[in-house]
Design a protein around this motif. Structure first.
Motif, short mmCIF file in Angstrom:
data_model
loop_
_atom_site.label_atom_id
_atom_site.label_comp_id
_atom_site.label_asym_id
_atom_site.label_seq_id
_atom_site.Cartn_x
_atom_site.Cartn_y
_atom_site.Cartn_z
N LEU A 49 3.01 3.54 4.03
CA LEU A 49 2.11 2.49 3.66
C LEU A 49 2.09 2.44 2.33
CD1 LEU A 49 0.17 -0.09 4.31
CD2 LEU A 49 -1.63 1.48 3.96
N LYS A 50 1.76 3.70 1.68
CA LYS A 50 1.93 3.79 0.22
C LYS A 50 2.87 3.58 -0.58
CE LYS A 50 -2.49 6.54 -0.14
NZ LYS A 50 -3.12 7.87 -0.79
N SER A 51 4.24 3.76 0.21
CA SER A 51 5.51 4.02 -0.46
C SER A 51 6.13 2.41 -0.42
CB SER A 51 6.43 4.86 0.05
OG SER A 51 6.52 4.63 1.53
N ARG A 52 5.40 1.54 0.08
CA ARG A 52 6.02 -0.10 0.11
C ARG A 52 5.87 -0.54 -1.40
NH1 ARG A 52 2.51 -3.27 4.36
NH2 ARG A 52 0.93 -2.67 2.87
N ARG A 53 6.86 -0.22 -2.16
CA ARG A 53 6.81 -0.57 -3.78
C ARG A 53 6.63 -2.07 -3.93
NH1 ARG A 53 5.62 3.62 -6.95
NH2 ARG A 53 6.48 5.63 -5.78
N ASN A 54 7.17 -2.96 -3.05
CA ASN A 54 7.04 -4.37 -3.07
C ASN A 54 5.79 -4.84 -2.86
OD1 ASN A 54 9.59 -4.59 -4.48
ND2 ASN A 54 10.48 -4.59 -2.68
N GLU A 55 5.02 -4.33 -2.05
CA GLU A 55 3.96 -4.79 -1.38
C GLU A 55 2.55 -3.96 -1.79
OE1 GLU A 55 4.32 -5.77 2.99
OE2 GLU A 55 6.31 -5.82 2.80
N GLU A 56 2.62 -2.60 -1.89
CA GLU A 56 1.49 -1.90 -2.14
C GLU A 56 1.31 -1.84 -3.57
OE1 GLU A 56 -1.84 0.35 -1.08
OE2 GLU A 56 -0.44 -0.98 -0.02
N HIS A 57 0.14 -2.16 -4.04
CA HIS A 57 -0.23 -2.29 -5.62
C HIS A 57 -0.33 -0.87 -5.92
CE1 HIS A 57 -2.41 -3.01 -9.24
NE2 HIS A 57 -1.91 -4.39 -9.15
N TRP A 58 0.06 -0.64 -7.51
CA TRP A 58 -0.01 0.68 -7.70
C TRP A 58 -1.33 1.27 -7.86
CZ3 TRP A 58 -3.36 1.39 -11.84
CH2 TRP A 58 -3.85 0.25 -12.49
N ALA A 59 -2.47 0.25 -7.89
CA ALA A 59 -3.78 0.94 -7.96
C ALA A 59 -4.38 1.17 -6.63
CB ALA A 59 -4.76 -0.22 -8.32
N GLY A 60 -3.61 0.66 -5.45
CA GLY A 60 -3.87 1.00 -4.27
C GLY A 60 -3.07 2.48 -4.01
N ARG A 61 -2.17 2.62 -4.42
CA ARG A 61 -1.49 4.19 -4.38
C ARG A 61 -2.20 5.08 -5.15
NH1 ARG A 61 3.43 0.99 -5.07
NH2 ARG A 61 3.49 1.58 -7.30
N LEU A 62 -2.39 4.76 -6.39
CA LEU A 62 -3.35 5.67 -7.37
C LEU A 62 -4.52 6.36 -6.57
CD1 LEU A 62 -2.69 7.18 -9.86
CD2 LEU A 62 -3.73 5.12 -10.98
N TYR A 63 -5.51 5.03 -6.33
CA TYR A 63 -6.68 5.58 -6.10
C TYR A 63 -7.55 4.87 -4.89
CZ TYR A 63 -8.17 1.59 -9.21
OH TYR A 63 -8.16 0.48 -9.74
N MET A 64 -7.21 3.40 -4.72
CA MET A 64 -7.89 2.69 -3.67
C MET A 64 -7.83 3.12 -2.21
SD MET A 64 -10.25 0.67 -4.08
CE MET A 64 -10.49 -0.30 -5.67
N ARG A 65 -6.58 3.56 -2.05
CA ARG A 65 -6.28 3.99 -0.60
C ARG A 65 -7.08 5.04 -0.35
NH1 ARG A 65 -4.77 -0.13 2.80
NH2 ARG A 65 -3.10 -1.44 2.14
#
Length: 256
Positions: free
Chosen positions: A18-34
């Motif tokens: 989920l976090k590796s979906r570069r075109n769909e997952e926002h960087w802020a989601g990967r960084l902290y929101m998830r």
């Protein structure tokens, strides 16, 4: 299912990759929101809140963020930044709740996309009104609306790739290589543009933070110079990205 643990919701709501979906997952989601969202998603699951009402709350937070930005002063920019963080949080939660409860739906995907359209449009129009400095029609309001139109067109270009493929009987799924331009020169240009990331300034999260920074500078300078520079930048990026994104799609294999 009424009393799941955070670990349970995280496991089902955030599947591998989920976090590796570069075109769909926002960087802020990967960084902290998830990392934060499963705690809130667990609360929604325990309260038996369906996914779509969470998406409606996400839409409301995004639109209210744009409305708040239209007002002058530092406080409104702070409120906007906070509301957009809530918008991002809820954007994570609706999908997590849907996956955990098995209630994913076409309507949910549709509402999610509409929410992203509305949030960016509201923020850019709000920025234009803020740059105008008063609640009257003027050039800065028009600039904000022009940037909003560009942002909407960029999203429409992306969404209509899927529409065109489905209507042509090609199916929605595409290999990642399909996004690469057939021309090596255009491919290089696309990679450079992606690495620079200039297009991100019209995204909801980035724009809310840039608007807050501009508000701080405006307060120091005692005028609206920083906000107006940001507005001009958003118009330029929206116009340029609308054209470049269209060229990128037409030059790729996404429509083949």
């Amino acid at each position: 299912m009424s009393k799941p643990s955070v670990a349970d919701v995280r496991a089902a709501g955030q599947p591998p990759g989920l976090k590796s979906r570069r075109n769909e997952e926002h960087w802020a989601g990967r960084l902290y929101m998830r990392d934060l969202s499963p705690y809130v998603s667990t609360g929604f699951v325990r309260l038996r809140v369906p996914p779509n009402p969470i998406t409606y709350l996400m839409i409301a937070a995004g639109v209210l963020g744009g409305a708040a930005l239209a007002f002058g002063g530092l406080w409104s920019a702070i409120l906007t930044a906070l509301l957009i963080q809530v918008y991002l949080l809820l954007d994570c939660c609706d999908g997590e709740v849907a996956r955990y409860t098995g209630r994913t739906s076409v309507a949910g995907v549709f509402l999610d996309r509409i929410g992203h359209y509305l949030a960016e449009i509201a923020l850019l129009i709000g920025l234009g009104i803020r740059a105008q400095g008063e609640w009257e029609a003027g050039g800065w309001v028009v600039a904000g609306m022009a940037a909003a139109l560009g942002a909407a067109l960029i999203k429409a270009e992306t969404d209509n790739v899927v529409v065109a493929r489905v209507k042509a009987g090609l199916g929605q799924e595409m290999p990642e290589s399909a996004a690469q331009p057939r021309s090596s020169l255009l491919g290089t240009a696309r990679r450079i543009a992606s690495s620079v990331g200039f297009h991100r300034i019209i995204g909801a999260v980035e724009l809310s933070l840039l608007a807050l920074a501009a508000a701080v500078i405006d307060m120091i300078l005692g005028d609206l110079t920083a906000t107006r520079i940001l507005t001009v930048a958003c118009v330029a990026v929206a116009a340029l990205q609308t054209v470049l994104h269209l060229v990128s799609i037409m030059a790729s294999r996404r429509l083949h």
